[in-house]
Design a protein around this motif. Structure first.
Motif, mmCIF file in Angstrom:
data_model
loop_
_atom_site.group_PDB
_atom_site.id
_atom_site.type_symbol
_atom_site.label_atom_id
_atom_site.label_comp_id
_atom_site.label_asym_id
_atom_site.label_seq_id
_atom_site.Cartn_x
_atom_site.Cartn_y
_atom_site.Cartn_z
ATOM 1 N N VAL A 1 0.820 -1.215 0.000
ATOM 2 C CA VAL A 1 0.000 0.000 0.000
ATOM 3 C C VAL A 1 0.855 1.267 0.000
ATOM 4 C CG1 VAL A 1 -1.718 1.321 1.304
ATOM 5 C CG2 VAL A 1 -1.902 -1.170 1.150
ATOM 6 N N ALA B 1 -0.908 1.750 -8.546
ATOM 7 C CA ALA B 1 -1.832 0.848 -7.865
ATOM 8 C C ALA B 1 -1.923 -0.492 -8.597
ATOM 9 C CB ALA B 1 -3.210 1.494 -7.762
ATOM 10 N N PHE C 1 -3.451 -3.917 -7.145
ATOM 11 C CA PHE C 1 -4.773 -3.450 -6.741
ATOM 12 C C PHE C 1 -5.620 -3.105 -7.966
ATOM 13 C CE2 PHE C 1 -2.107 -1.969 -3.046
ATOM 14 C CZ PHE C 1 -2.500 -2.997 -2.199
ATOM 15 N N VAL D 1 -10.736 0.602 -5.456
ATOM 16 C CA VAL D 1 -10.432 1.375 -4.253
ATOM 17 C C VAL D 1 -11.630 2.230 -3.843
ATOM 18 C CG1 VAL D 1 -9.460 3.295 -5.588
ATOM 19 C CG2 VAL D 1 -8.800 3.009 -3.186
ATOM 20 N N ASN E 1 -8.029 5.018 2.492
ATOM 21 C CA ASN E 1 -8.161 4.284 1.238
ATOM 22 C C ASN E 1 -8.246 2.786 1.523
ATOM 23 O OD1 ASN E 1 -7.967 6.494 -0.585
ATOM 24 N ND2 ASN E 1 -5.768 6.567 -0.218
ATOM 25 N N TYR F 1 -8.429 -0.949 -0.499
ATOM 26 C CA TYR F 1 -8.164 -1.543 -1.819
ATOM 27 C C TYR F 1 -8.603 -3.005 -1.887
ATOM 28 C CZ TYR F 1 -5.030 2.465 -2.446
ATOM 29 O OH TYR F 1 -4.505 3.728 -2.544
#
Length: 233
Positions: free
Chosen positions: A63, A106, A111, A114, A130, A132
């Motif tokens: 992340v 991302a 990911f 989101v 956030n 994900y």
């Protein structure tokens, strides 16, 4: 409410009543968020005094680079949620072209979806949460509600930590002020005894010496309290 989120709320109410480390409780909260929402990662960005978002906490190493990309480019779900003060829901990052720097990072981290939810404390947006997932997701109203609950808890944790720090700083300042006052009073007493003057005149001599030597009044008073009164030194 998912059972894991219920547990997080219970832990939240207990934690606020005791001293806690902000970073530790935020990391714990993000971990609980992932479990409760069956998410792949979660992070928190906080705004500085100028309003620029910066990385604050992440559930794992995947992340952090995504959050940092938002900070570097001032764009992404987090930045949009912060500026609009509204949740940003993105079901498929592969179809998103508004923030290429953010979405590319991302996707590189695996990911694909989101939710960005503002952290609001005392009516002021202080950051963004956030959450994900690794696969494209049609986020539900329940998902969004759960994220908003977590964001509320995160904002309260952050506000509580700031208040605790402010209280600690104030206590330190008051303690230092009392120490300074005690030293100054002792110095005044020494001057009064040596010069046979009253308290006001003694303080005037102390202040004059401070100005002549270009030293703080408390520092001059500490020297006098330790070594005695010698106006010629």
């Amino acid at each position: 409410m998912p059972p894991r989120l219920t547990q997080a709320v219970r832990e939240f109410t207990r934690t606020l009543l005791s001293p806690y480390d902000r970073d530790d409780v935020l990391a714990r909260l993000l971990s609980q968020t992932i479990e409760a929402l069956d998410a792949s990662g979660a992070g928190i960005m906080l705004a500085d005094d100028s309003g620029k978002l910066g990385f604050a906490a992440a559930s794992d190493d995947r992340v952090e680079p995504v959050e940092l990309a938002q900070s570097d480019t001032d764009s992404g779900a987090c930045s949009e949620a912060y500026r609009s003060n509204k949740a940003v829901v993105m079901a498929d990052l592969t179809a998103e072209n508004r923030w290429p720097g953010y979405t590319e990072r991302a996707l590189e981290q695996g990911f694909a979806a989101v939710i960005g939810v503002p952290l609001v404390a005392w009516g002021q947006t202080i950051g963004v949460l956030n959450v994900y997932r690794d696969t494209p997701t049609e986020w539900t109203a329940a998902d969004l509600e759960a994220c908003e609950i977590v964001a509320g808890m995160g904002a309260a944790y952050i506000l509580g930590a700031h208040r605790a720090k402010a209280q600690h700083d104030l206590s330190e300042q008051l303690y230092e002020a009392l120490r300074s006052r005690g030293v100054i009073e002792r110095a005044k007493g020494i001057i009064m005894a040596n010069e046979n003057v009253g308290a006001e005149a003694a303080f005037d001599l102390l202040r004059e010496l401070s100005m002549n030597r270009n030293q703080k009044l408390r520092d001059i008073a500490a020297i006098i309290a330790e070594h005695g009164w010698d106006p010629d030194v």
